[in-house]
Design an enzyme around this catalytic site. Structure first.
Site, mmCIF file in Angstrom:
data_model
loop_
_atom_site.group_PDB
_atom_site.id
_atom_site.type_symbol
_atom_site.label_atom_id
_atom_site.label_comp_id
_atom_site.label_asym_id
_atom_site.label_seq_id
_atom_site.Cartn_x
_atom_site.Cartn_y
_atom_site.Cartn_z
ATOM 1 N N GLU A 12 -5.234 -0.820 -8.480
ATOM 2 C CA GLU A 12 -4.347 0.226 -8.995
ATOM 3 C C GLU A 12 -3.075 -0.459 -9.498
ATOM 4 O OE1 GLU A 12 -5.564 4.028 -6.198
ATOM 5 O OE2 GLU A 12 -4.116 2.615 -5.391
ATOM 6 N N HIS A 29 -2.252 -2.976 -6.633
ATOM 7 C CA HIS A 29 -2.804 -2.612 -5.325
ATOM 8 C C HIS A 29 -4.314 -2.889 -5.286
ATOM 9 C CE1 HIS A 29 -3.881 0.519 -2.138
ATOM 10 N NE2 HIS A 29 -3.214 -0.440 -1.525
ATOM 11 N N SER A 57 0.826 -1.217 0.000
ATOM 12 C CA SER A 57 0.000 0.000 0.000
ATOM 13 C C SER A 57 0.854 1.257 0.000
ATOM 14 C CB SER A 57 -0.879 0.046 1.248
ATOM 15 O OG SER A 57 -1.721 -1.036 1.285
ATOM 16 N N ASN A 93 -6.170 6.211 -1.878
ATOM 17 C CA ASN A 93 -5.828 6.571 -0.499
ATOM 18 C C ASN A 93 -5.473 8.047 -0.343
ATOM 19 O OD1 ASN A 93 -6.419 4.121 0.527
ATOM 20 N ND2 ASN A 93 -4.323 3.349 0.516
HETATM 21 N N1 LIG Z 1 -5.349 -4.893 4.678
HETATM 22 C C1 LIG Z 1 -5.689 -4.038 3.713
HETATM 23 O O1 LIG Z 1 -6.759 -3.420 3.733
HETATM 24 C C2 LIG Z 1 -4.755 -3.823 2.545
HETATM 25 C C3 LIG Z 1 -5.240 -3.209 1.379
HETATM 26 C C4 LIG Z 1 -4.388 -3.066 0.278
HETATM 27 C C5 LIG Z 1 -3.075 -3.507 0.359
HETATM 28 N N2 LIG Z 1 -2.621 -4.082 1.509
HETATM 29 C C6 LIG Z 1 -1.224 -4.561 1.524
HETATM 30 O O2 LIG Z 1 -1.254 -5.977 1.381
HETATM 31 C C7 LIG Z 1 -0.156 -6.563 2.082
HETATM 32 C C8 LIG Z 1 -0.683 -7.584 3.070
HETATM 33 O O3 LIG Z 1 -1.560 -6.944 3.967
HETATM 34 P P1 LIG Z 1 -2.551 -7.780 4.899
HETATM 35 O O4 LIG Z 1 -3.468 -6.804 5.504
HETATM 36 O O5 LIG Z 1 -3.088 -8.966 4.155
HETATM 37 O O6 LIG Z 1 -1.520 -8.321 6.003
HETATM 38 P P2 LIG Z 1 -1.697 -9.523 7.038
HETATM 39 O O7 LIG Z 1 -0.851 -9.190 8.195
HETATM 40 O O8 LIG Z 1 -3.129 -9.843 7.266
HETATM 41 O O9 LIG Z 1 -1.061 -10.782 6.263
HETATM 42 C C9 LIG Z 1 0.289 -10.881 5.907
HETATM 43 C C10 LIG Z 1 0.621 -12.358 5.764
HETATM 44 O O10 LIG Z 1 1.935 -12.461 5.193
HETATM 45 C C11 LIG Z 1 2.581 -13.563 5.816
HETATM 46 N N3 LIG Z 1 4.027 -13.447 5.669
HETATM 47 C C12 LIG Z 1 4.888 -12.625 6.316
HETATM 48 N N4 LIG Z 1 6.148 -12.852 5.894
HETATM 49 C C13 LIG Z 1 6.089 -13.817 4.963
HETATM 50 C C14 LIG Z 1 7.050 -14.508 4.172
HETATM 51 N N5 LIG Z 1 8.349 -14.231 4.266
HETATM 52 N N6 LIG Z 1 6.620 -15.456 3.307
HETATM 53 C C15 LIG Z 1 5.299 -15.752 3.204
HETATM 54 N N7 LIG Z 1 4.344 -15.143 3.935
HETATM 55 C C16 LIG Z 1 4.734 -14.204 4.797
HETATM 56 C C17 LIG Z 1 2.126 -13.453 7.266
HETATM 57 O O11 LIG Z 1 2.348 -14.643 7.986
HETATM 58 C C18 LIG Z 1 0.645 -13.111 7.097
HETATM 59 O O12 LIG Z 1 -0.160 -14.258 7.006
HETATM 60 C C19 LIG Z 1 0.612 -5.398 2.712
HETATM 61 O O13 LIG Z 1 1.660 -5.044 1.876
HETATM 62 C C20 LIG Z 1 -0.445 -4.289 2.790
HETATM 63 O O14 LIG Z 1 0.126 -3.002 2.738
HETATM 64 C C21 LIG Z 1 -3.415 -4.257 2.594
#
Ligand SMILES: NC(=O)c1ccc[n+]([C@@H]2O[C@H](COP(=O)([O-])OP(=O)(O)OC[C@H]3O[C@@H](n4cnc5c(N)ncnc54)[C@H](O)[C@@H]3O)[C@@H](O)[C@H]2O)c1
Length: 319
Positions: free
Chosen positions: A184, A172, A151, A227
């Site tokens: 995006e 994104h 993000s 955002n």
């Molecule tokens: N949550 C949102 O609303 C949202 C929206 C758009 C983008 N994002 C982006 O998406 C990404 C994930 O966000 P999220 O909210 O799903 O996070 P989250 O914390 O729910 O999930 C992240 C997952 O990645 C896993 N992980 C960490 N290191 C790892 C590795 N080395 N190998 C494999 N898996 C690994 C973790 O164990 C976890 O299950 C981030 O970059 C975030 O900025 C999030």
């Protein structure tokens, strides 16, 4: 290059839902995480998505019957059956089983070798991303596209960690990806035209439960597009709450009934997470060095108090 198998790194909030979306579209998906606990959490979330969509699909005809009867029209049993038949969803238990079978869970990155597209959705931390991207660089042959769902991190910086920076791009998604259609697409300074065009055309052909997925091309700027507009708007709602311009309920009602928003800005902050909202605001403020992005003090106080919204049971509202 035809995309047949897709890798998703990270089975969290976004990764699980992205994996489901891709399987829903008929692709074989390899979902990787760091341990069984996280992988199982992802599997359970995918189960939940499928059950909620089944319930929604099956409930459509009954809702329609209820709506018609509320208008004062008494339907015969035959007419009700006709409505049920017409609105019968193609999303059945059999379809759900098929989708579930397309998702393969693993702790091994080797699974990614089979994939033509990999979407990285691990923690929002540059060191974590770096390790994953470098590891994938050692496994992939340079034909696959590696896309990050970050993000806020720089796509150009991340692309430098990849052995094939021209095949690196940012996609994104919005939460939850299986219903919100926008993606995006952000290219780095190194992304090749071919990678960009293949990514745009792949995402344009996807559909979710509501309709087509909508990829849009956005330049690499902090906050990207949505955002940069949305989070300062939420932040402004906190400023107004702090100034007691109106109650929280009235601020939300005003934006719903006066601006046509499906959810008020404070309700939205509780849903997204007040910590996430604050972090994005802070990044915008730092990156643009512009006072218009100054985070509201009240927003910061909620975050410091651990009142983060739905996930903690308390935010602007109680859950
Ligand atoms: N949550 C949102 O609303 C949202 C929206 C758009 C983008 N994002 C982006 O998406 C990404 C994930 O966000 P999220 O909210 O799903 O996070 P989250 O914390 O729910 O999930 C992240 C997952 O990645 C896993 N992980 C960490 N290191 C790892 C590795 N080395 N190998 C494999 N898996 C690994 C973790 O164990 C976890 O299950 C981030 O970059 C975030 O900025 C999030």
């Amino acid at each position: 290059m035809e995309i047949k198998e897709i890798g998703v790194v990270g089975a969290g909030t976004m990764g699980a839902s992205i994996a489901y979306l891709m399987a829903f579209n008929g692709y074989e998906v390899h979902l990787v995480d760091i341990n069984d606990e996280m992988l199982n959490r992802g599997k359970m979330n995918i189960e939940k998505i499928m059950q909620s969509q089944l319930k929604f699909s099956n409930g459509r005809s009954e809702k329609e019957i209820e709506k018609i009867e509320k208008l004062g029209v008494k339907l015969t049993d035959e007419q009700k059956e006709q409505i049920r038949k017409t609105l019968k969803s193609s999303y059945t238990d059999e379809v759900v089983n098929l989708i579930a079978k397309r998702i393969h869970y693993s702790l091994k990155y080797d699974e990614m070798k089979k994939c033509q597209l990999i979407i990285e959705a691990a923690f929002e931390n540059i060191d974590v991303k770096k390790e994953i991207i470098q590891k994938l660089g050692g496994i992939m042959d340079g034909k696959a596209i590696l896309a990050s769902n970050s993000s806020s991190l720089s796509v150009t910086q991340m692309s430098k960690f990849y052995r094939y920076p021209e095949r690196f791009i940012l996609t994104h998604f919005f939460n939850p990806p299986y219903t919100l259609p926008l993606v995006e697409i952000v290219r780095s300074m190194e992304t090749s035209d071919e990678t960009f065009e293949q990514t745009m055309s792949f995402f344009s052909a996807l559909k979710n439960h509501r309709g087509p997925v909508k990829p849009i091309s956005v330049k690499e700027v902090p906050g990207f597009l949505v955002n940069r507009i949305l989070v300062p708007m939420i932040n402004e709602a906190f400023f107004m709450l702090d100034e007691r311009v109106a109650s929280a309920r009235d601020i939300d009602s005003a934006m719903k009934y006066g601006a046509g928003m499906p959810m008020g800005p404070l309700e939205l902050a509780d849903m997204v997470g007040i910590d996430v909202t604050y972090d994005v605001m802070k990044i915008l403020y730092e990156e643009y060095a512009d006072p218009k992005f100054r985070p509201s003090n009240l927003l910061k106080m909620y975050r410091n108090a651990g009142k983060l919204g739905r996930k903690t049971g308390k935010g602007v509202y109680s859950y």
